[in-house]
Design an enzyme around this catalytic site. Structure first.
Site, PDB file in Angstrom:
ATOM      1  N   CYS A  13       0.872  -1.187   0.000  1.00 19.75           N
ATOM      2  CA  CYS A  13       0.000   0.000   0.000  1.00 19.75           C
ATOM      3  C   CYS A  13       0.907   1.234   0.000  1.00 19.75           C
ATOM      4  O   CYS A  13       2.054   1.156  -0.440  1.00 19.75           O
ATOM      5  CB  CYS A  13      -0.966  -0.022   1.178  1.00 19.75           C
ATOM      6  SG  CYS A  13      -0.170  -0.042   2.799  1.00 19.75           S
ATOM      7  N   ASN A  16       2.301   1.362   4.414  1.00 28.61           N
ATOM      8  CA  ASN A  16       2.553   0.064   5.080  1.00 28.61           C
ATOM      9  C   ASN A  16       2.223   0.123   6.574  1.00 28.61           C
ATOM     10  O   ASN A  16       2.881  -0.518   7.396  1.00 28.61           O
ATOM     11  CB  ASN A  16       4.004  -0.400   4.842  1.00 28.61           C
ATOM     12  CG  ASN A  16       4.284  -1.851   5.239  1.00 28.61           C
ATOM     13  OD1 ASN A  16       5.420  -2.190   5.582  1.00 28.61           O
ATOM     14  ND2 ASN A  16       3.299  -2.715   5.228  1.00 28.61           N
ATOM     15  N   CYS A  18      -1.507   0.649   7.337  1.00 30.28           N
ATOM     16  CA  CYS A  18      -2.952   0.348   7.424  1.00 30.28           C
ATOM     17  C   CYS A  18      -3.338  -0.864   6.578  1.00 30.28           C
ATOM     18  O   CYS A  18      -3.547  -1.958   7.098  1.00 30.28           O
ATOM     19  CB  CYS A  18      -3.795   1.558   7.014  1.00 30.28           C
ATOM     20  SG  CYS A  18      -3.578   3.009   8.066  1.00 30.28           S
ATOM     21  N   ARG A  19      -3.435  -0.671   5.261  1.00 24.33           N
ATOM     22  CA  ARG A  19      -3.998  -1.734   4.416  1.00 24.33           C
ATOM     23  C   ARG A  19      -3.085  -2.940   4.248  1.00 24.33           C
ATOM     24  O   ARG A  19      -3.543  -4.081   4.400  1.00 24.33           O
ATOM     25  CB  ARG A  19      -4.360  -1.151   3.038  1.00 24.33           C
ATOM     26  CG  ARG A  19      -5.509  -0.174   3.096  1.00 24.33           C
ATOM     27  CD  ARG A  19      -5.605   0.641   1.834  1.00 24.33           C
ATOM     28  NE  ARG A  19      -4.478   1.567   1.698  1.00 24.33           N
ATOM     29  CZ  ARG A  19      -4.244   2.330   0.657  1.00 24.33           C
ATOM     30  NH1 ARG A  19      -5.063   2.262  -0.379  1.00 24.33           N
ATOM     31  NH2 ARG A  19      -3.215   3.151   0.631  1.00 24.33           N
ATOM     32  N   SER A  20      -1.812  -2.711   3.895  1.00 27.31           N
ATOM     33  CA  SER A  20      -0.972  -3.896   3.616  1.00 27.31           C
ATOM     34  C   SER A  20      -0.628  -4.701   4.872  1.00 27.31           C
ATOM     35  O   SER A  20      -0.594  -5.933   4.791  1.00 27.31           O
ATOM     36  CB  SER A  20       0.263  -3.544   2.788  1.00 27.31           C
ATOM     37  OG  SER A  20       1.094  -2.636   3.433  1.00 27.31           O
ATOM     38  N   ASP A 129      -8.108   3.757   0.939  1.00 34.18           N
ATOM     39  CA  ASP A 129      -7.219   4.214   2.008  1.00 34.18           C
ATOM     40  C   ASP A 129      -8.066   4.672   3.200  1.00 34.18           C
ATOM     41  O   ASP A 129      -8.846   5.621   3.079  1.00 34.18           O
ATOM     42  CB  ASP A 129      -6.391   5.382   1.450  1.00 34.18           C
ATOM     43  CG  ASP A 129      -5.374   5.892   2.435  1.00 34.18           C
ATOM     44  OD1 ASP A 129      -5.412   5.479   3.609  1.00 34.18           O
ATOM     45  OD2 ASP A 129      -4.541   6.719   2.025  1.00 34.18           O
TER      46      ASP A 129
END
Ligand code: 4NP
Length: 161
Positions: A13, A16, A18-20, A129
């Site tokens: 993301c 690195n 939140c999402r990934s 995001d």
């Protein structure tokens, strides 16, 4: 198809945090439960360097823990060109990050570089995001990531000998 002994995956993301890392923790749990942890290597990275060395965002970590995923050991790092020499799957959370990765991708990269959600049969193509939004954004990230992780594991299981 030539089956492999081991397959490696990196989720990418922007930050690195939140999402990934959410995808990293969710997919890791799924892989552990499937008994394939010794055959699937999992990592995550960000295209930006703002948060290198940091733990996942506390909102991502709390939302993940609510569903039984522990992200506390994860630390942010930046995606690097050498990742293309190592990972079979490089899975971007959104188009912006995919384009950033494509811009540094060696022409002879033989692995899979694409959007994580495109491996699953979902309405959405991108994991939005959640960084500047409210708490529902973090749950939505988890919903998408859980669904796509199931599809990814199914695909990888077929590739393993
Ligand atoms: P991520 O979220 O890409 O899912 O880790 C973000 C984290 C940090 C920032 C943006 C997005 N930031 O602007 O610092």
């Amino acid at each position: 198809m030539i089956n492999k002994d081991k397959i490696s995956v990196v989720f990418v993301c922007l930050g690195n945090i939140c999402r990934s890392p959410t995808a990293h923790g969710v997919f890791r749990e799924l892989v552990e439960r499937s008994g394939l942890a010794h055959r699937i290597e999992i990592d995550s990275a960000g295209t930006a360097a703002y948060h290198v060395g940091n733990s996942p965002d506390h909102r991502s970590a709390a939302a993940a823990l609510q569903r039984g995923y522990d992200l506390s050991d994860l630390r942010a790092r930046q995606a690097i060109v050498a990742d293309f020499g190592h990972y079979d799957y490089i899975l971007a959370m959104d188009v912006q990050n995919l384009e950033n990765l494509q811009s540094i991708c060696p022409t002879n990269y033989a692995g899979y570089l694409g959007l994580f959600l495109e491996l699953a049969d979902l309405e959405e193509r991108e994991v939005p995001d959640p960084y500047y939004g409210g708490s529902s954004g973090f749950d939505h990230v988890l919903d998408l990531v859980e669904a796509a992780s199931e599809a990814l594991l199914k695909r990888i299981t077929q590739e393993l000998s």
